[in-house]
Design an enzyme around this catalytic site. Structure first.
Site, mmCIF file in Angstrom:
data_model
loop_
_atom_site.group_PDB
_atom_site.id
_atom_site.type_symbol
_atom_site.label_atom_id
_atom_site.label_comp_id
_atom_site.label_asym_id
_atom_site.label_seq_id
_atom_site.Cartn_x
_atom_site.Cartn_y
_atom_site.Cartn_z
ATOM 1 N N ASN A 60 0.868 -1.180 0.000
ATOM 2 C CA ASN A 60 0.000 0.000 0.000
ATOM 3 C C ASN A 60 0.902 1.226 0.000
ATOM 4 O OD1 ASN A 60 -1.770 2.072 0.455
ATOM 5 N ND2 ASN A 60 -2.414 1.394 2.504
ATOM 6 N N TRP A 61 1.024 1.864 -1.155
ATOM 7 C CA TRP A 61 1.963 2.987 -1.276
ATOM 8 C C TRP A 61 1.419 4.266 -0.650
ATOM 9 C CZ3 TRP A 61 3.960 2.654 -7.062
ATOM 10 C CH2 TRP A 61 4.552 1.395 -7.261
ATOM 11 N N LYS A 62 0.154 4.278 -0.300
ATOM 12 C CA LYS A 62 -0.474 5.481 0.265
ATOM 13 C C LYS A 62 -0.226 6.677 -0.667
ATOM 14 C CE LYS A 62 -0.196 3.252 4.705
ATOM 15 N NZ LYS A 62 -0.087 3.316 6.146
ATOM 16 N N HIS B 143 -9.456 1.237 4.817
ATOM 17 C CA HIS B 143 -8.185 1.396 5.533
ATOM 18 C C HIS B 143 -8.412 2.319 6.731
ATOM 19 C CE1 HIS B 143 -4.091 2.519 6.505
ATOM 20 N NE2 HIS B 143 -3.731 1.413 5.862
ATOM 21 N N GLU C 172 -6.805 4.691 7.853
ATOM 22 C CA GLU C 172 -6.590 6.123 7.577
ATOM 23 C C GLU C 172 -7.822 6.735 6.933
ATOM 24 O OE1 GLU C 172 -2.887 5.513 5.536
ATOM 25 O OE2 GLU C 172 -1.974 4.979 7.451
ATOM 26 N N GLU D 217 -5.187 -4.823 10.508
ATOM 27 C CA GLU D 217 -4.146 -3.826 10.727
ATOM 28 C C GLU D 217 -4.410 -3.100 12.045
ATOM 29 O OE1 GLU D 217 -2.193 -2.553 6.780
ATOM 30 O OE2 GLU D 217 -3.907 -1.266 7.095
ATOM 31 N N GLY E 230 2.826 2.377 10.736
ATOM 32 C CA GLY E 230 3.795 3.459 10.583
ATOM 33 C C GLY E 230 4.507 3.829 11.876
ATOM 34 N N SER F 291 3.717 -2.104 10.197
ATOM 35 C CA SER F 291 5.168 -2.188 10.366
ATOM 36 C C SER F 291 5.754 -3.541 9.985
ATOM 37 C CB SER F 291 5.563 -1.806 11.802
ATOM 38 O OG SER F 291 5.166 -0.472 12.077
ATOM 39 N N GLY G 297 3.032 -1.118 4.233
ATOM 40 C CA GLY G 297 3.060 0.305 3.908
ATOM 41 C C GLY G 297 4.480 0.738 3.567
ATOM 42 N N GLY G 298 5.139 1.361 4.524
ATOM 43 C CA GLY G 298 6.456 1.970 4.322
ATOM 44 C C GLY G 298 7.459 1.086 3.592
#
Ligand code: 13P
Length: 255
Positions: free
Chosen positions: A12-14, A98, A100, A170, A176, A216, A237-238
């Site tokens: 997930n590149w956001k 998600h 967010e 999640e 993150g 993470s 993610g990251g």
């Protein structure tokens, strides 16, 4: 890793990567991963890079996902993108609900459910996200929260629709933050999710559906997390923003 269900690892590149950066990333990823077929790999760029990434991956085993979509088919919804538009770009997956989006765009379970149904109707595979906050975990509400999110977000889905759906657990406190759920914490919630699905849709569906862990996930913790019996993949993610670390995650989960 010998698992009952085929692992699915999605990035997930956001809100990251220009078109140039995105195509460079998938080019090296495709090179790094080669022709492996034992893990389903998905990348979810921002809308603006979907077309270019999809074109780059036309002959690749890596599939493309979006990070959101509208629950509506078409019409006067300024700024929205519908499922058909995603299919048009050869997108196969879409992340829905998600945390967010639940937090910043006030997406409710009911809205996530409408989006899930719209995605399935268009032939997309939804990745439906659930997860508790730290305050909810500390108050011992994890199962109540996740149970409610599952019930609300998957309400009315039939067996076929459930088979086309992926769940992502999640924990919000692990996103993150560098704080990963312990393998026991992850396995416990994943097993709970499978029990809930068994109650609502029967054991066969519960045993078939794939449940990803997100929060993470890094190359050095992926193998242990994904070796848990009910953890069927990762939503990253990251660490998916770099071809090297994302392919390390995938390779570390393979035999
Ligand atoms: P991080 O891997 O950066 O914690 O993000 C997880 C996530 O939100 C994936 O959807």
């Amino acid at each position: 890793m010998n698992k009952e269900r085929k692992l699915i690892v999605a990035g997930n590149w956001k809100m990251n990567k220009t078109v140039t950066e995105a195509t460079a990333l998938v080019e090296s990823l495709d090179r790094d991963l080669g022709t492996q077929t034992d893990v389903d790999v998905v990348v979810c760029p921002p809308f603006t890079a979907l077309d270019a990434v999809s074109a780059k991956l036309r002959n690749s085993l890596i599939k493309v996902g979006a990070q959101n979509m509208s629950e509506n088919d078409y019409g006067a919804f300024t700024g929205e993108i519908n499922a058909g538009m995603l299919r048009d770009l050869l997108v196969h997956y879409v992340i829905l609900g998600h945390s967010e989006r639940r937090e910043y765009q006030q997406e409710s379970d009911a809205m996530v459910c409408s989006k899930t149904k719209a995605a399935l109707a268009a032939g997309l595979k939804p990745i439906v996200c659930v997860g508790e906050s730290l305050a909810q975990r500390d108050a011992n509400e994890t199962e109540a929260v996740i149970g409610g999110q599952l019930q609300g977000s998957l309400a009315g889905l039939d067996a076929e629709q459930m088979k086309g759906t992926v769940i992502a657990y999640e924990p919000v406190w692990a996103i993150g933050t560098g704080k990963t759920a312990t393998t026991e914490q992850a396995q416990q919630v994943h097993a709970f999710i499978r029990r809930e699905i068994s109650k609502s849709h029967g054991n066969e569906i519960a045993q078939t559906i794939r449940i990803q862990y997100g929060g993470s996930v890094k190359p050095d913790n992926a193998r242990e997390l994904l070796s848990q019996p009910d953890v069927d993949g990762a939503l990253v993610g990251g660490a998916s923003l770099d071809a090297g670390s994302f392919s390390d995650i995938i390779n570390n989960t393979r035999n």
